[in-house]
Design a protein around this motif. Structure first.
Motif, PDB file in Angstrom:
ATOM      1  N   ARG A  89       0.811  -1.234   0.000  1.00  0.00           N
ATOM      2  CA  ARG A  89       0.000   0.000   0.000  1.00  0.00           C
ATOM      3  C   ARG A  89       0.841   1.280   0.000  1.00  0.00           C
ATOM      4  N   PRO A  90       1.909   1.390   0.829  1.00  0.00           N
ATOM      5  CA  PRO A  90       2.687   2.640   0.810  1.00  0.00           C
ATOM      6  C   PRO A  90       3.443   2.867  -0.493  1.00  0.00           C
ATOM      7  N   LEU A  91       3.620   1.821  -1.308  1.00  0.00           N
ATOM      8  CA  LEU A  91       4.431   1.936  -2.520  1.00  0.00           C
ATOM      9  C   LEU A  91       3.601   2.167  -3.769  1.00  0.00           C
ATOM     10  N   ALA A  92       2.275   2.023  -3.683  1.00  0.00           N
ATOM     11  CA  ALA A  92       1.421   2.045  -4.868  1.00  0.00           C
ATOM     12  C   ALA A  92       0.646   3.352  -4.961  1.00  0.00           C
ATOM     13  N   ARG A  93       0.431   3.793  -6.209  1.00  0.00           N
ATOM     14  CA  ARG A  93      -0.346   5.001  -6.450  1.00  0.00           C
ATOM     15  C   ARG A  93      -1.682   4.707  -7.119  1.00  0.00           C
ATOM     16  N   THR A  94      -1.853   3.508  -7.655  1.00  0.00           N
ATOM     17  CA  THR A  94      -3.115   3.125  -8.289  1.00  0.00           C
ATOM     18  C   THR A  94      -3.500   1.736  -7.780  1.00  0.00           C
ATOM     19  N   PRO A  95      -4.779   1.371  -7.863  1.00  0.00           N
ATOM     20  CA  PRO A  95      -5.182   0.025  -7.437  1.00  0.00           C
ATOM     21  C   PRO A  95      -4.482  -1.081  -8.220  1.00  0.00           C
ATOM     22  N   MET A 117      -0.998  -1.490  -6.978  1.00  0.00           N
ATOM     23  CA  MET A 117      -0.986  -2.152  -5.678  1.00  0.00           C
ATOM     24  C   MET A 117      -1.134  -3.662  -5.830  1.00  0.00           C
ATOM     25  N   ALA A 118      -2.004  -4.092  -6.754  1.00  0.00           N
ATOM     26  CA  ALA A 118      -2.172  -5.529  -6.983  1.00  0.00           C
ATOM     27  C   ALA A 118      -0.881  -6.158  -7.504  1.00  0.00           C
ATOM     28  N   LEU A 119      -0.205  -5.473  -8.437  1.00  0.00           N
ATOM     29  CA  LEU A 119       1.037  -6.007  -8.996  1.00  0.00           C
ATOM     30  C   LEU A 119       2.144  -6.037  -7.941  1.00  0.00           C
ATOM     31  N   ILE A 120       2.261  -4.976  -7.159  1.00  0.00           N
ATOM     32  CA  ILE A 120       3.291  -4.943  -6.105  1.00  0.00           C
ATOM     33  C   ILE A 120       2.996  -5.999  -5.051  1.00  0.00           C
ATOM     34  N   ILE A 127       8.293   1.652   6.927  1.00  0.00           N
ATOM     35  CA  ILE A 127       9.344   2.628   7.226  1.00  0.00           C
ATOM     36  C   ILE A 127       9.634   3.495   6.003  1.00  0.00           C
ATOM     37  N   ALA A 128       9.677   2.838   4.831  1.00  0.00           N
ATOM     38  CA  ALA A 128       9.937   3.595   3.594  1.00  0.00           C
ATOM     39  C   ALA A 128       8.812   4.602   3.325  1.00  0.00           C
ATOM     40  N   GLY A 129       7.578   4.191   3.599  1.00  0.00           N
ATOM     41  CA  GLY A 129       6.465   5.111   3.410  1.00  0.00           C
ATOM     42  C   GLY A 129       6.541   6.301   4.356  1.00  0.00           C
TER      43      GLY A 129
END
Length: 262
Positions: A204-210, A213-216, A256-258
């Motif tokens: 979730r903290p790394l994704a900007r689109t749904p 987020m699914a791919l990550i 932590i990165a987020g």
């Protein structure tokens, strides 16, 4: 190549992670963590019934997981808070499954495997079932992706567009039952909920689109499966819990990165 048990285990872990990735995103977005746990706990009753009647384990797990999910959906909003209802049904199903298994001779070792997973014992046939189930879950969610997103993120817009929230909830219910049936061999009934929640929470903290987020989530889940499998082999630890521990460590890193990015 598939004669090597480590290769089979790795492919099983990746297949399970791919099945859980898109569904796990909806579990997080809809705050359905308890719903996933209740369905997973009910799977143990399916294992007991399958062992008792000498039927296919995956079919029994799929049937009981689907029945549990339908029961939760049908009983919610009828006097009990949803989290209370989920807690009652989840613990009752788990207890009934444990009691039922105790009456089956020779089932004790199988019980540990289905509780905590036994990915190293996956056969070529199991591997085929896992990937077939993963393909079915991904195909089902891809087919309904836009409708599910609309019903999840903007219920008012979904209602105005003629999208039935109850129908989309049924799609998620079927996908959840399939995922539980796929994942129980790899990580066990008690850890399926973690596999559904931790990778999408980490993504979730790394994704900007749904879609991102699914791919990550799929990448994090697959990476946790491979790294957990290697760590389990190296340190002689239980494989399913080790995979979940690696996923939890990845969650801590992305959290932590987020925070640093914020």
């Amino acid at each position: 190549m598939l004669d090597d048990f480590m290769v089979r285990a790795g492919l099983a872990g990746i297949g399970t992670a791919l099945a859980a990735a898109p569904l796990g995103c909806f579990v997080v977005w809809r705050r359905m963590a308890y719903f996933g746990d209740a369905t997973a706990h009910a799977a143990l009753l399916g294992v007991a019934l399958s062992l008792a009647f000498q039927g296919p384990i995956m079919l029994g797990v799929l049937a009981t997981a689907l029945i549990m999910a339908l029961m939760v959906q049908g009983l919610s909003g009828r006097g009990l808070a949803e989290d209370t209802l989920l807690g009652v049904l989840a613990h009752a199903a788990l207890a009934i499954g444990l009691v039922a298994v105790s009456f089956l001779s020779g089932a004790r070792m199988d019980l540990m495997g289905y509780l905590f997973g036994d990915i190293l014992a996956v056969t070529v046939f199991d591997l085929g079932l896992i990937w077939a189930g993963a393909a079915a879950v991904i195909g089902l969610l891809a087919w309904r992706w836009q409708r599910l997103l609309t019903a999840t993120l903007n219920p008012d817009l979904a209602q105005a567009s003629g999208i039935s929230s109850r129908a989309e909830q049924m799609v998620l219910t079927i996908a959840l039952a399939l995922t539980v049936a796929v994942a129980i061999k790899a990580v066990g009934a008690l850890l399926i909920g973690a596999l559904l929640i931790i990778p999408p929470a980490a993504a979730r903290p790394l994704a900007r689109t749904p879609e991102a987020m699914a791919l990550i989530t799929a990448a994090i889940g697959s990476g946790a499966a491979i790294a957990g499998l290697g760590s389990s082999f190296q340190f002689d630890t239980p494989t399913g819990p080790t995979i979940v521990c690696v996923a939890a460590a990845l969650f801590c890193l992305t959290a932590i990165a987020g925070r640093l990015r914020a």
